[in-house]
Design an enzyme around this catalytic site. Sequence first.
Site, mmCIF file in Angstrom:
data_model
loop_
_atom_site.group_PDB
_atom_site.id
_atom_site.type_symbol
_atom_site.label_atom_id
_atom_site.label_comp_id
_atom_site.label_asym_id
_atom_site.label_seq_id
_atom_site.Cartn_x
_atom_site.Cartn_y
_atom_site.Cartn_z
ATOM 1 N N CYS A 41 -82.556 28.649 -30.216
ATOM 2 C CA CYS A 41 -83.694 27.727 -30.123
ATOM 3 C C CYS A 41 -84.678 28.202 -29.044
ATOM 4 O O CYS A 41 -85.145 29.333 -29.105
ATOM 5 C CB CYS A 41 -83.187 26.298 -29.895
ATOM 6 S SG CYS A 41 -84.492 25.063 -30.035
ATOM 7 N N GLN A 42 -84.957 27.375 -28.040
ATOM 8 C CA GLN A 42 -85.877 27.811 -26.994
ATOM 9 C C GLN A 42 -85.304 29.021 -26.238
ATOM 10 O O GLN A 42 -86.057 29.880 -25.770
ATOM 11 C CB GLN A 42 -86.110 26.657 -26.012
ATOM 12 C CG GLN A 42 -87.159 26.937 -24.967
ATOM 13 C CD GLN A 42 -87.178 25.859 -23.894
ATOM 14 O OE1 GLN A 42 -86.134 25.298 -23.523
ATOM 15 N NE2 GLN A 42 -88.356 25.551 -23.388
#
Lengths: 349, 246
Positions: A143-144
């Site tokens: 994800c991030q």
Amino acid sequence: MPPSSYRSKHWANDFKQLMDQLEHIDSDHQKSSNHSPYELIHQENKLRLFRYLPLDVPQKSTPILCVYALINRPYILDIVPERSLVLRLLKQGYPVYLVDWGYPDASDCLTSLNDYINGLLYRCVQQVKRHSDVQKIDLLGICQGGVFSLCYTALHPNCIRKLITLVTPVDFQIKENAVEQWGKNAFIDQEPSHHNIPGQALTLLFKTLKPFQLNREKYRKLDQLIHDKKQLNFFLKMEKWINDSPDLAGKAADEFGRYFYQKNQLHLKTLRLGDVAVLLENIRCPVLNIYATYDHIVAPQSSAALQQHISPKLYQEFKLEGGHIGAFINKATQQVLVNRVDAWLSAVN
Amino acid sequence: MTTKTTSDSMIEQFNRLIDSSLAIEYKDVLTAFKEQGEFYQQFLNEAHKGTPDLTSFWDIPSTLGFQTNTQPAFDWFHGITGSASPLPESLAQLFDSSNSSQKTQESISAFQAALSTLNTIHVNIGQQAMHDFLQLKEKSPTPPSNEELCQFWLKAGEAAFKEACQQPDYLQAQQALYLAFSQLKTVQQGFFSQLSQFLGLPSQQTVDELHESLHQLRMQFAEHQEQTAATIHTLKQSIDVLQKKQ
């Protein structure tokens, strides 16, 4: 007897059973969370870098450094043994390291994206290289954390042998995606305040994405939990994880909102960190980009946009049938994921 | 002599657990299951009775945990929108003597206006969801079971919300809410700044400068540590090479 009355009695019995089970649950046992054993190899302010202890299997030479998002906690990768991505990688003989960003407090409000990527992550990579005595490591960004890994690899291409991005956004302006629309909205016409973003607010934001599903429906099917201890244990761990969202360091959160959600700078090749351009085309290692077809947080198109930046010779992508988190904690999907990762990492490029 | 009903004993056990030393996450789970169990029972009762207006069952704020008595308050939200307890008189005078009070009122008005717009949209979501729910119910070839009714409720609600939350009016209302919230935060900071001065505490500027210095020191220290560790590692490697040569 009307169906609702029947249901009411049925539900009361189930709820009573849930209370009985929780009343007698060994909370110390629950808290210990029976995670895979690890050792702390580096600590810097709130950040901790762990190395998971190897299993008694032939070891691969290149370690994997797992980089999770700043939102929520990285223990999701090892939440219970039967759904542990970390454990599956250890079973394949990979030396596994994990970055735990910790819980930022008010004194961390000025930590910037540059600090995270060129500072904290840079030093973690150096630590892993030294600890495992290799020149290059493999990065697994989620994800991030995948965004950070992409930026890092573009800025420091000599440190990374292979890069895996999992459910990672690249194009932040996909119209159909609520997170991207809302994220863009949150940073319009506002002066940067650099106050930390409360984790509780983030939890609420994510629960708003599917309000009826995530706030009501998941607490409906009580009978499925009370008859399966493992399922109940997993449910409780997930509940804890979902509500365990650290505050976000104000400056980094603000920069992430403006640079990525609002201006889409990574995809538009205008991102600069520490006054250096972050160009994904500078990535010179093989990249495996894995995304989830039912991801409501990171749209598949957003992840797939990575293809536009990486040389076709270096780029592979893989679709998993699942949601944002299910992609790597669902038992069946996880097995598919690990098989694919193992085959790709083991291949001689 | 009265006999305890199953319901009484269940509530008693629930209250005992909530007051016990049980881990907080388990208490939260129990509370969530209890609240949602009650919600679904009420919903099914009304759906079976054929109550004409079911829109409240798709109410977004209460679904998200606002406007409930048992759900814990969101500290960050209440911290900004103001606490219920009145200010001590001397502080209230200080606050009123500045233009902060007017700014606060303006910000609260803007916040309430944005909330009001969003609430209108939420009402529409509820109406759309009920419409879709009734259609799903009608289309069902046999009288729907409780399970099917709950599935219809979910499907109708999520579809109505997904459709509405992508529309320009929703996005504009959300943006206005963010802005008003941000203004409230600025007002709050202004008030804290005045309060700090009043109480002789370090000003916000001083605190910000300390944060900046601390941050720089942390980063510099970490870089030095890294350089030292890298040097030691290189030296160790050189020593190993030399020892192997001997």
